[in-house]
Write an enzyme that holds these catalytic residues in place. Structure first.
Site, short mmCIF file in Angstrom:
data_model
loop_
_atom_site.label_atom_id
_atom_site.label_comp_id
_atom_site.label_asym_id
_atom_site.label_seq_id
_atom_site.Cartn_x
_atom_site.Cartn_y
_atom_site.Cartn_z
N HIS A 127 57.56 38.97 86.89
CA HIS A 127 56.70 37.96 86.27
C HIS A 127 57.21 36.60 86.67
O HIS A 127 58.39 36.27 86.47
CB HIS A 127 56.70 38.09 84.74
CG HIS A 127 55.75 37.15 84.07
ND1 HIS A 127 54.45 37.49 83.75
CD2 HIS A 127 55.90 35.85 83.68
CE1 HIS A 127 53.85 36.47 83.17
NE2 HIS A 127 54.71 35.45 83.13
N CYS A 128 56.32 35.77 87.25
CA CYS A 128 56.73 34.48 87.79
C CYS A 128 56.14 33.36 86.94
O CYS A 128 54.92 33.22 86.85
CB CYS A 128 56.26 34.33 89.23
SG CYS A 128 56.71 32.74 89.97
N PRO A 129 56.99 32.53 86.29
CA PRO A 129 56.45 31.42 85.49
C PRO A 129 55.77 30.35 86.33
O PRO A 129 54.93 29.60 85.82
CB PRO A 129 57.70 30.86 84.79
CG PRO A 129 58.84 31.28 85.65
CD PRO A 129 58.46 32.60 86.23
N ASN A 133 51.92 34.21 85.80
CA ASN A 133 51.29 35.50 86.00
C ASN A 133 52.32 36.45 86.60
O ASN A 133 53.37 36.02 87.09
CB ASN A 133 50.09 35.37 86.96
CG ASN A 133 49.12 36.52 86.84
OD1 ASN A 133 49.34 37.48 86.09
ND2 ASN A 133 48.02 36.45 87.57
#
Length: 269
Positions: A127-129, A133
């Site tokens: 999960h990439c801030p 998403n």
């Protein structure tokens, strides 16, 4: 299916990303090109190229943010765990499917649960801030393109600053305040470019290592991918970027089944 997470950390990272890119565009156009290349054809060329990369960066980032990363839809009826191993209990659709205890459902192979998205994601990497998403099966291409364009923009900005310092500009403003302001903005731009450039290069290397080893970051941590049969590198890349022409892999558009011309390369495994 367009989605958007209501995550405060994601909001902050997105605003920070757009703010940094727009600041770089402001410095390059206002304090580099208009100050050192005013009236030159090269100035117009650099403005066009720099803003074209920014446009591609925004498009790829938007698609990574709003694209479905590969969400496994929730079933109508949840699994009854008390009966899941009994004769009358629920049966997995396939032998290699696993159970997600949080979603209370069966999920396909290589799908993992994201505690932020609160869904199981197909071929989830992390999960990439920065895109608010997950990076998964359906949007990993756009995430890598975003990293590519940020890296290109960073190198381009550093090269323009270095050229403006190296060349002797006869038409540049001689006022001390203007010169000091240009130097200050140039230093801040170089620091920003190096910071973001090294960051995206490191992440990009991890992404390509994960693709070519056919093992996502989650699988590397859980050691779940080393048993998988190896595939040709071109086939692994095509699974992420599509089976279209490799030239189209760098553009934020679909290059899979929508590719209308017969591919010149064989992607068969």
């Amino acid at each position: 299916m367009a989605i958007f997470r209501k995550d405060p950390c994601g909001f902050f990272c997105i605003l920070m990303t757009y703010g940094a890119v727009l600041y770089a565009d402001y410095v390059v156009v206002r304090w580099i090109i208009l100050q050192t290349m005013q009236g030159s054809l090269w100035g117009s060329v650099h403005v066009f190229l720099f803003n074209t990369i920014i446009l591609l960066l925004f498009l790829s980032h938007a698609r990574a943010v709003f694209s479905d990363p590969g969400i496994v839809p929730l079933p109508t009826h949840r699994i009854e765990f008390s009966d899941s191993h009994s004769d009358g209990g629920s049966i997995a659709p396939r032998e290699d499917w696993t159970i997600c205890t949080r979603c209370e459902m069966y999920r396909p192979p290589r799908a993992h649960h994201c505690r932020i998205c609160k869904h199981c994601i197909r071929k989830m990497d992390h999960h990439c801030p920065w895109i608010n998403n997950c990076v998964g099966e359906r949007n990993q291409k756009y995430f890598i393109q975003f990293l590519l364009y940020v890296g290109l923009l960073s190198m381009y900005a550093v090269c323009l600053v270095a050229w403006s310092w190296y060349t002797d500009c006869q038409g540049c403003a001689k006022e001390l305040m203007i010169r000091q302001t240009r130097i200050l903005h140039s230093v801040l731009l170089v620091m920003e470019s190096f910071l973001f450039g090294m960051f995206v290069i490191a992440i990009g290397c991890d992404q390509f290592e994960a693709i070519l080893s056919d093992e996502t970051m989650v699988e590397q941590v859980k050691k779940q991918g080393s048993f998988r049969p190896r595939k040709p590198k071109l086939a692994l890349l095509a699974e992420v970027f599509g089976r279209g022409h490799p030239v189209m892999w760098v553009f934020p558009c679909e290059t899979g089944q929508r590719y209308t011309v017969e591919p010149i390369l064989n992607y068969d495994v």
